[in-house]
Write a protein that holds these residues in place. Structure first.
Motif, PDB file in Angstrom:
ATOM      1  N   GLU A  63       1.681  -6.138  -8.300  1.00 45.42           N
ATOM      2  CA  GLU A  63       1.551  -6.224  -6.846  1.00 45.42           C
ATOM      3  C   GLU A  63       1.848  -7.628  -6.355  1.00 45.42           C
ATOM      4  O   GLU A  63       2.422  -7.823  -5.282  1.00 45.42           O
ATOM      5  CB  GLU A  63       0.152  -5.813  -6.413  1.00 45.42           C
ATOM      6  CG  GLU A  63      -0.059  -4.312  -6.456  1.00 45.42           C
ATOM      7  CD  GLU A  63      -1.527  -3.965  -6.477  1.00 45.42           C
ATOM      8  OE1 GLU A  63      -2.144  -3.923  -5.414  1.00 45.42           O
ATOM      9  OE2 GLU A  63      -2.044  -3.760  -7.586  1.00 45.42           O
ATOM     10  N   ALA A 117       5.451  -7.993  -6.100  1.00 48.04           N
ATOM     11  CA  ALA A 117       5.946  -7.327  -4.893  1.00 48.04           C
ATOM     12  C   ALA A 117       5.758  -8.205  -3.681  1.00 48.04           C
ATOM     13  O   ALA A 117       6.628  -8.298  -2.803  1.00 48.04           O
ATOM     14  CB  ALA A 117       5.225  -5.995  -4.712  1.00 48.04           C
ATOM     15  N   SER A 169       3.383  -2.574  -0.745  1.00 49.99           N
ATOM     16  CA  SER A 169       3.157  -2.795  -2.163  1.00 49.99           C
ATOM     17  C   SER A 169       2.266  -1.698  -2.732  1.00 49.99           C
ATOM     18  O   SER A 169       2.495  -1.207  -3.839  1.00 49.99           O
ATOM     19  CB  SER A 169       2.581  -4.205  -2.363  1.00 49.99           C
ATOM     20  OG  SER A 169       1.460  -4.170  -3.151  1.00 49.99           O
TER      21      SER A 169
END
Lengths: 287, 289, 363
Positions: A185, A188, A198
């Motif tokens: 994440e 992202a 995300s």
């Protein structure tokens, strides 16, 4: 909590050949014991129900549906189960996310509370809801004045189902989330994704099989739920009578064949579901 | 909310706004989730304790002194103990056979283990009626020998066992798979017999998983209602478990007694839950010493 | 005290798959025999059959005068060391080592003595109360060895014992095992895919491939005198040349090697030459060929030459610097093959190694 339909790993090394004589007897003896145990305890009852309920093939199922109030009961069961499953799918996933990703005071307490329905008898759960939301209940009275009746309505059934199946999705999703690397994440976000994107593109795909598996598990549990529902609903046919309670009534009225017909129908539905769940779980193991 | 000190102008303000937004979202999700759990679980729990203790604490000792109540708890305990014993011993055997033996139909047997989860408990009770009831498959055989199955304790034990079959097996199987064959092979080359190998090498490795399974079985057996209700015949003082007692007490408007028994069961369950949580943490960390 | 192991026509089939195919060999008492081969060659299966952990489909196993084939692992009196240690994770080091003795119901005093003795032998006396997960890989394997040796087995079986360890640890333990074996003299069978290990440790090497024994012999035999193309290619590094037989000579690219009168005319042949058997010749003879030195690397007193032949084939040669006579990268030199091992290609009836006539040593 391990998820349903755990398949024995294919890659496990097993003993390549059976050992000699005395050991071979032991080997087969154990297998025999296992098969007799499962055969007598599990297979036999299921065969009995299916034989009685499916006796005349699909005709028996049609007859089952023709029993007065059967279709109403099945309908109510399916609808409440669907709503409860979807609700718990969303909230359960959110709960799992909070428990894994967020730090907050009382997190361990929340985690333990979520597990309560696994331990507390379903009947007690039903009683708790009836007490609180019943006509004389602490919340029941004021709600009744507002015109909202909880117990003895499908709403009560729905509430009971939600409580009892609360842990299922959570416990299915939690381990998967835990294994997910937060670095994904973070990557992202460095690439410009906001939190929602995300979540949608990184987290959701990874937990989707677990969420779906947990939801199917919840659904299968809901359509068979008895203990919490029986005290919370008035068991009025056509109004708040569910299939399991209906089957119970039929059995009590010494109409076991009809009960078996309805039971077989419900069993067929959840059997299909368990198979689908198993395939989802296996796919997760393969990736 | 304090502003972050910035060296360059706008970027840090938008960053702190983003952070603030994230915190808000987090708060909302958390709030929703906590509210959900509170409404579903905590409120009813508090509610029942409150209502139960309204007539005063004396109700507890009064109820627990009643012979029907005592018998109900005793019966629940009886059924639970037998169930735990049977499902543990045979569960271990099934788990062993599934993991360590290869045979035609193994995956079918594996699926069979999960079958009880697909069935509603009332269907299980119904199956028992079909097998041992008046027109049941085996009714003649047993009544000829004077053995009462249905509407008596044996059938209640049988249905509870059915329902609890998967727990120990599902917990032990993955551990057996994970620890593999090497230790057992080593033990055999060192001269240990099959029994010695099982007790000294295999069992210590699956101990916690087994206990976890037993804890889950106990909780489930104590809480069983649907199946057991159908086969019990509701003979007070004979075939009423604690849960059945609650059920009939509510039907007969003895709500106070019902609450006391219900809360007792809830307390036992919560204690069991604490044990389960501790055991779960043990099995997850895999420490066996 | 230690026994020989005789393996007689051992075969193991898993359904349709033949894992071990008619394997026979003898391990002399007190020796170390290495079962060497790539993964899937069946060597571990042979070892496990000797231990009794697998049942052979056909064949027999003997330990001295005693036939083991029908006996359970418990009854065989063999020690087994596993690749991944297989230590009992919930027991201490001392309890692990003690296990074989406890199971035989030896009394406590003598058990403790023996455990101490062994822990000293493997130099882990201070670790007796530790648990396996508190030890390094090398330490765990030493405990495994001590545990296997505690009940005084006649035979010690080791299944890729150093396979799971770092290169440095592997080397240390290899040396250490060698010393241990010299001290104890227990007949040992070692399964490995590392030919360096086999050549260094073993008295006898049994090379296996696809379930069959390709060659069994002393390390020098297996290295210098490979019996089959597989052994030639697997043991030690080798250059491979392809060619054919013509009028009593084997033509391998530009090389014409005499001494092939007994081989089939026109047959296809493959030759294996070790890097140190390739010589740069000052006086070329019939058998030599020209090559360009593509690359030259110095390995101490050796030069590692990458030679490209006129026909495009590439050879790797290890040549002492003084034999190079000042040749450098890019130079063209005459190249000589010494002790090449030529085999007819598998599609011909005969598949035996034929050593071609030795080339006279170049000055």
């Amino acid at each position: 909590m391990s998820s349903a339909a755990q398949t024995v790993g294919v890659g496990t090394r097993m003993r390549g050949s059976p050992p000699r004589t005395a050991a071979l007897m032991r080997h087969l003896g154990l297998r025999g014991a296992a098969l007799v145990y499962l055969g007598a305890i599990v297979v036999l009852p299921v065969v009995a129900v299916i034989t009685e309920g499916f006796g005349e093939g699909l005709g028996s199922l049609r007859e089952a549906l023709a029993i007065p109030y059967a279709w109403d009961a099945i309908q109510l069961t399916l609808i409440t189960a669907t709503i409860a499953s979807l609700l718990n799918a969303v909230m359960g996933t959110a709960l799992a996310y909070c428990l894994v990703r967020y730090r907050f005071p009382g997190r361990n307490f929340l985690s333990s509370v979520v597990d309560l329905p696994l331990a507390i008898p379903t009947l007690v759960t039903g009683l708790m809801i009836r007490t609180l939301y019943g006509p004389n209940g602490v919340l029941g009275e004021p709600l009744a004045e507002l015109g909202i009746q909880v117990v003895f309505t499908p709403l009560g059934v729905l509430l009971a189902l939600c409580v009892v199946t609360l842990p299922l999705v959570v416990r299915n999703v939690q381990p998967v989330l835990q294994e997910l690397d937060p670095a994904e994440e973070e990557a992202a976000s460095t690439l410009g994704a906001n939190a929602w994107t995300s979540f949608r593109r990184v987290v959701m795909p990874a937990i989707r099989p677990a969420v779906v598996g947990g939801t199917l598990l919840t659904f299968a549990r809901c359509i068979g739920e008895f203990g919490s529902v029986v005290l919370v609903s008035g068991n009025n046919p056509g109004k708040d009578l569910t299939a399991p309670v209906f089957i119970f009534q039929l059995a009590n009225q010494f109409r076991p064949q009809e009960a078996a017909a309805v039971a077989t129908l419900m069993f067929a539905i959840s059997f299909v579901l368990v198979l689908v769940t198993a395939r989802f779980v296996m796919r997760r193991h393969e990736t | 909310m304090s502003r972050a000190l910035s060296v360059s102008g706008s970027p840090s303000t938008s960053a702190s706004r983003a952070r603030g937004r994230r915190r808000l979202v987090r708060g909302l999700i958390l709030g929703a989730v906590v509210t959900y759990v509170a409404v579903l679980l905590l409120l009813p729990l508090v509610g029942i304790v409150w209502t139960a203790l309204e007539p005063g604490l004396g109700i507890i000792s009064e109820t627990l002194a009643k012979p029907e109540v005592r018998h109900a708890f005793f019966l629940t305990a009886q059924i639970t103990v037998v169930t735990v014993l049977v499902t543990s011993v045979f569960g271990l055997i099934v788990a062993w056979v599934l993991v360590r033996q290869r045979f035609v139909g193994r995956s079918f047997v594996n699926a069979l283990v999960d079958l009880p989860f697909a069935l509603s408990p009332v269907t299980v009770g119904l199956a028992c009626v079909l097998l041992f009831g008046i027109d049941g498959w085996f009714n003649e055989w047993f009544t000829a020998r004077g053995i009462q199955i249905i509407f008596a304790v044996p059938s209640m034990i049988l249905v509870t066992i059915f329902i609890c079959v998967p727990f120990t097996i599902r917990e032990v199987v993955p551990v057996l798979e994970e620890i593999g064959l090497d230790e057992e092979d080593a033990s055999r080359t060192l001269g240990a017999s099959l029994w010695q190998t099982f007790f000294r090498v295999t069992f210590p490795n699956i101990r916690w998983a087994l206990l976890y399974g037993i804890a889950l079985t106990t909780a489930r057996a104590i809480g069983e209602i649907g199946a057991v209700l159908i086969v019990s015949g509701l003979i007070t003082g004979k075939t009423e478990t604690a849960t059945i007692y609650i059920f009939t007490a509510i039907e007969e408007r003895q709500t106070a007694e019902a609450y006391v028994v219900a809360i007792t069961l809830a307390v036992v369950s919560v204690v069991l839950l604490v044990v389960i949580e501790a055991l779960r943490r043990r099995t997850e960390h895999g420490r066996s010493h | 005290m230690s026994m020989p192991i005789v393996v007689e026509q051992l075969t193991k089939r898993f359904g349709g798959f033949v894992a071990v195919d008619d394997v026979s060999f003898t391990a002399r008492a007190g020796s170390i025999t290495a079962l060497l081969g790539p993964s899937g060659s069946g060597k571990s299966t042979v070892l496990r059959m000797i231990a009794g952990l697998e049942q052979p489909t056909t064949g027999r196993i003997w330990m001295g005068e005693e036939e083991l084939t029908a006996k359970t692992p418990q009854e065989r009196g063999v020690g087994f060391v596993f690749q991944h240690y297989a230590l009992f994770r919930h027991m201490t080091v001392a309890q692990n080592v003690e296990f074989g003795l406890r199971v035989r119901k030896e009394e406590k005093g003598s058990r403790k003595e023996r455990v101490e003795e062994l822990l000293e032998l493997v130099q882990l006396s201070h670790f007796s109360k530790r648990y396996p997960d508190q030890l390094s890989g090398g330490q765990r394997q030493r405990v495994a060895l001590a545990r296997a040796l505690a009940p005084r087995p006649q035979v010690l079986l080791l299944d890729e014992p150093f396979g799971a360890l770092d290169a440095k640890v592997r080397q240390d333990l290899r040396r250490w095992l060698d010393e241990l074996h010299r001290e104890l003299g227990v007949t040992s069978l070692l399964v490995t895919h590392d030919q360096e290990e086999a050549l260094e440790l073993a008295n006898q090497v049994v090379v296996m491939h696809e379930g069959r024994v390709e060659q069994a012999g002393a390390p020098s035999e297996v290295y210098d005198d490979p019996a089959t193309p597989f052994v030639a290619g697997f043991v030690g590094s080798a250059n491979v040349l392809h060619g054919y037989v013509d009028r009593g000579h084997v033509h391998l690219g530009a090389f014409r090697l005499p001494g092939a009168d007994h081989l089939d005319e026109g047959a296809a042949a493959t030759a294996y030459v070790r890097p140190h058997d390739i010589r740069v010749a000052a006086d070329p003879d019939d058998a030599a060929a020209t090559a360009t030195i593509e690359r030259m690397a110095t390995l101490g007193w050796l030069a590692r030459l990458t030679l490209r032949l006129a026909g495009g084939e590439v050879l790797v040669a290890h040549v002492p610097h003084d034999e190079l006579a000042g040749a450098e990268e890019g130079d063209e030199v005459w190249v000589d093959l010494r002790n090449p091992k030529a085999f007819l290609r598998p599609d011909h009836a005969a598949d035996e190694a034929d050593t071609l006539a030795e080339e006279p040593a170049t000055a």
